[in-house]
Design a protein around this motif. Structure first.
Motif, short mmCIF file in Angstrom:
data_model
loop_
_atom_site.label_atom_id
_atom_site.label_comp_id
_atom_site.label_asym_id
_atom_site.label_seq_id
_atom_site.Cartn_x
_atom_site.Cartn_y
_atom_site.Cartn_z
N PRO A 73 0.77 -1.37 -0.32
CA PRO A 73 0.07 -0.15 -0.36
C PRO A 73 0.91 1.28 0.29
N VAL A 74 2.01 1.36 1.26
CA VAL A 74 2.64 2.81 0.66
C VAL A 74 3.71 2.59 -0.95
N VAL A 75 4.05 1.37 -1.27
CA VAL A 75 4.93 1.68 -2.21
C VAL A 75 3.88 1.92 -3.31
N ALA A 76 2.48 1.64 -4.03
CA ALA A 76 1.83 1.77 -3.95
C ALA A 76 1.35 3.41 -4.47
N ALA A 77 0.86 4.36 -2.74
CA ALA A 77 0.54 5.35 -2.90
C ALA A 77 1.94 6.09 -3.23
N LYS A 78 2.75 5.72 -2.71
CA LYS A 78 4.58 6.65 -3.28
C LYS A 78 4.64 6.35 -4.88
N LEU A 79 4.07 5.15 -6.02
CA LEU A 79 4.04 6.17 -7.17
C LEU A 79 2.65 6.26 -7.24
N GLY A 80 2.08 6.43 -6.90
CA GLY A 80 0.86 7.53 -7.65
C GLY A 80 -0.23 6.27 -8.64
N ALA A 138 -3.23 -2.72 -7.24
CA ALA A 138 -3.93 -4.13 -8.62
C ALA A 138 -2.39 -3.41 -9.29
N GLY A 139 -2.48 -2.41 -9.71
CA GLY A 139 -1.65 -1.57 -11.29
C GLY A 139 -0.07 -2.30 -10.44
N LEU A 140 0.17 -1.92 -9.17
CA LEU A 140 1.78 -2.28 -9.15
C LEU A 140 1.70 -3.66 -9.78
N ARG A 141 0.53 -4.80 -9.20
CA ARG A 141 0.29 -6.18 -9.23
C ARG A 141 0.62 -6.66 -11.21
N ARG A 142 0.28 -5.46 -11.69
CA ARG A 142 0.00 -5.82 -13.25
C ARG A 142 1.27 -5.39 -13.87
N GLY A 143 2.24 -3.90 -13.37
CA GLY A 143 3.86 -4.18 -13.67
C GLY A 143 4.50 -4.99 -12.75
#
Length: 132
Positions: A63-70, A74-79
């Motif tokens: 959740p922190v990684v996702a927030a820092k990357l905007g 789920a987008g992290l996983r797709r990436g």
């Protein structure tokens, strides 16, 4: 009737989630014990050095990684980002701007615009209902 106060406790995983840190990167004594509500409040109010360092440098939970990357989780996983990242790794991704990151940031921006539009629509309907 006597007043009986229970001490509310939580598992280390729950406490780590509330603190916004990756459990496996916390000290062993944190991982192996239970955390009381008072201890959690103390950690939040006056974080020890290990907690400040984890928040600053990572590794960070999804959740922190996702927030820092905007982006979304789920987008992290797709990436293809399945593991925790450090602040340095996050900064490197921001500099590299891979295609998946730009795409997911655009998706997230669209989601935020739509949420704002829906919120405004609900506010307008509520205002009309109050008038009459």
């Amino acid at each position: 009737m006597t007043s009986h106060q229970n001490t509310q406790t939580m598992k280390p995983a729950t406490a780590a989630k509330k603190l916004g840190v990756y459990l496996e990167a916390t000290p062993a004594e944190f991982q192996e014990g239970v955390v009381t509500r008072a201890e959690l409040n103390a950690l939040q109010a006056d974080p020890p050095e290990w907690l400040r360092e984890l928040r600053r440098e990572g590794p960070h939970p999804r959740p922190v990684v996702a927030a820092k990357l905007g982006v979304s989780i789920a987008g992290l996983r797709r990436g293809g980002v399945d593991e925790p990242l450090t602040t340095t790794q996050i900064d490197a991704l921001k500099q590299e701007r891979p295609e998946w990151l730009e795409r997911e940031q655009a998706v997230q921006a669209d989601v935020r615009k739509e949420a704002a539009r829906v919120k405004e629509l609900h506010a307008e309907r509520a205002a009309r209902a109050e008038r009459g």
